[in-house]
Design a protein around this motif. Structure first.
Motif, mmCIF file in Angstrom:
data_model
loop_
_atom_site.group_PDB
_atom_site.id
_atom_site.type_symbol
_atom_site.label_atom_id
_atom_site.label_comp_id
_atom_site.label_asym_id
_atom_site.label_seq_id
_atom_site.Cartn_x
_atom_site.Cartn_y
_atom_site.Cartn_z
ATOM 1 N N HIS A 43 0.821 -1.210 0.000
ATOM 2 C CA HIS A 43 0.000 0.000 0.000
ATOM 3 C C HIS A 43 0.855 1.260 0.000
ATOM 4 O O HIS A 43 0.606 2.189 -0.783
ATOM 5 C CB HIS A 43 -0.932 -0.010 1.213
ATOM 6 N N SER A 47 0.666 3.840 -3.108
ATOM 7 C CA SER A 47 0.141 5.180 -2.818
ATOM 8 C C SER A 47 1.162 6.258 -3.187
ATOM 9 O O SER A 47 0.810 7.279 -3.795
ATOM 10 C CB SER A 47 -0.228 5.279 -1.338
ATOM 11 N N ARG A 286 -12.880 -1.450 -1.110
ATOM 12 C CA ARG A 286 -11.563 -1.929 -0.681
ATOM 13 C C ARG A 286 -11.441 -3.439 -0.786
ATOM 14 O O ARG A 286 -10.457 -3.974 -1.298
ATOM 15 C CB ARG A 286 -11.311 -1.525 0.782
ATOM 16 N N ALA A 322 -2.677 -3.781 -2.585
ATOM 17 C CA ALA A 322 -2.521 -2.631 -1.690
ATOM 18 C C ALA A 322 -3.706 -2.499 -0.747
ATOM 19 O O ALA A 322 -3.550 -2.146 0.433
ATOM 20 C CB ALA A 322 -2.350 -1.353 -2.512
ATOM 21 N N ASN A 323 -4.901 -2.798 -1.239
ATOM 22 C CA ASN A 323 -6.113 -2.668 -0.426
ATOM 23 C C ASN A 323 -6.271 -3.792 0.596
ATOM 24 O O ASN A 323 -7.189 -3.742 1.416
ATOM 25 C CB ASN A 323 -7.352 -2.633 -1.331
ATOM 26 N N ASP A 325 -3.389 -4.805 2.340
ATOM 27 C CA ASP A 325 -2.076 -4.776 2.997
ATOM 28 C C ASP A 325 -2.243 -4.712 4.510
ATOM 29 O O ASP A 325 -2.770 -3.741 5.059
ATOM 30 C CB ASP A 325 -1.279 -3.567 2.493
ATOM 31 N N ARG A 328 -1.291 -1.657 6.543
ATOM 32 C CA ARG A 328 -2.120 -0.446 6.540
ATOM 33 C C ARG A 328 -3.532 -0.686 7.053
ATOM 34 O O ARG A 328 -4.161 0.232 7.600
ATOM 35 C CB ARG A 328 -2.194 0.137 5.114
ATOM 36 N N HIS A 344 -8.467 3.224 1.137
ATOM 37 C CA HIS A 344 -8.309 2.347 -0.030
ATOM 38 C C HIS A 344 -7.908 3.174 -1.252
ATOM 39 O O HIS A 344 -8.113 4.391 -1.307
ATOM 40 C CB HIS A 344 -9.598 1.557 -0.293
#
Length: 402
Positions: A43, A47, A286, A322-323, A325, A328, A344
């Protein structure tokens, strides 16, 4: 490790999240030979890279294809590339800055909010139809018709022509998958030509007789004498349909499939729809994001997680990973419709953050709200199958009973 990342495998498409977890743990930045891309799975890295100006959705604003070490596009695909390359999603500054500013003058928050009664009515009508049939395919009955009807309403497309939009959108977005086939490209080129011709005729009509629709607003939008070209207007309208349509349809299908697999969360959401729906929509975006991967070109050498990636490379930013992870999101593989801390990346970030995100959220709120309130016994008839594409993640159908 990357051999388990197989975007052409039905098994991987159905269950990508365990592979993502291994990538994050062992190979957060790694070159994937079959796609020729660097996979980025964490993430924090995704990002940051979405906001990094050393990357671009295109490179042609700075380099020729030869200078960048890439082949020239197939001339037979020119109608698709003309349409796609003039849209906000595939432009960089200064063109992106200028066009986004002009489009924002037409596609305003007030315009989106003014659509709320229309979206609510359309969603309610579609749910009424589903109830009358006692169930059916939730995607075909509710998820797909709603965003098409909304964008058609926005653009001022007559009801008799609206059946054209979904097939055009599906054909064009087929080119966003990895290594599309010759047949896919042929369909995309034909749809690009037909859709562009249709919109040019619509623009001519609105120039002669302006209305209250988005096309009329795009024609009128100007700043210091600068206006959108006809091609820029055409590409903007197509992008709004394609991006908004795919996000809304697949978040509806993927989200209901997630809720039906997590009956405790569905019951919690139904217990107080007004209180939980806003966070639930973000959580469904997400949990099983409709856009699993977003690509970026490396315009200057960059270092990511200790790995130097040279200019000319292509990054695959794995939104789906990433969503999920764990660094996070607390307990990321658990669906939590009350999740408050939820940054997200399903709508992207940086200058390419989705312009249509407010409209997508509005459509999702009205669609989910109508189904939750009016169909308290919605139940699954059989387990669905996933569409064969990897980049755009969605179900083939979602058969339910009311």
């Amino acid at each position: 490790m990357t051999t388990r990342f197989d975007p052409w495998s039905a098994e991987f498409i159905a269950h990508p999240y365990p592979v993502y977890a291994e990538l994050r743990a062992t190979s957060p930045v790694v070159f994937h030979e079959p796609t020729g891309q660097w996979l980025v799975s964490r993430h924090a890295d995704v990002s940051a890279l979405l906001r990094d100006r050393r990357l671009g959705r295109t490179y042609t604003h700075r380099f020729s294809h030869q200078e960048f070490g890439r082949p020239e596009p197939d001339p037979a695909h020119e109608p698709f590339h003309t349409l796609n390359d003039n849209g906000l999603l595939d432009l960089e500054a200064p063109d992106h800055t200028r066009i986004r500013r002009l489009v924002a003058k037409a596609f305003t928050p007030r315009m989106v909010e003014n659509l709320r009664p229309t979206v609510a009515r359309l969603a309610d009508d579609l749910v009424t139809g589903l109830l009358a049939q006692g169930g059916g395919d939730l995607i075909a009955a509710v998820a797909e018709p709603l965003p098409v009807a909304v964008i058609a309403e926005m653009l001022g497309v007559p009801p008799g022509d609206r059946h054209l939009l979904r097939p055009w959108s599906a054909a064009i977005t087929g080119m966003f998958e990895l290594n599309p086939s010759a047949e896919t490209a042929e369909r995309a080129v034909a749809a690009s030509t037909e859709f562009s011709d249709y919109l040019r005729a619509l623009i001519r009509e609105r120039r002669a007789a302006p209305g209250t629709d988005l096309v009329s607003a795009l024609i009128a939008a100007q700043e210091e004498g600068d206006r959108l070209s006809e091609q820029e207007m055409v590409s903007t309208c197509v992008l709004l349909l394609n991006a908004g349509h795919e996000a809304t349809v697949n978040t509806t299908g993927n989200g209901w499939w997630a809720l039906l697999r997590n009956p405790d969360q569905l019951a919690l959401l139904r217990s107080d729809v007004d209180a939980h729906l806003p966070t639930a929509i973000e959580e469904l975006l997400r949990y099983d994001t409709p856009l699993q991967m977003f690509e970026r070109w490396v315009l200057e050498d960059v270092e990511v997680a200790g790995v130097t990636i040279p200019r000319g490379s292509e990054l695959a930013l794995l939104f789906g990973s990433a969503n999920r992870d764990e660094a996070r999101f607390a307990d990321p593989d658990r669906l939590d419709v009350t999740r408050a801390d939820n940054p997200h990346l399903s709508f992207g970030a940086g200058i390419h953050f989705c312009l249509g995100a407010p409209l997508a959220r509005l459509e999702l709120a009205e669609s989910y709200g109508a189904l939750l309130r009016r169909v308290p016994h919605l139940a699954l008839l059989r387990e669905p199958a996933w569409q064969p594409g990897y980049v755009i993640r969605g179900l083939t159908e979602l058969l339910v009973t009311t």
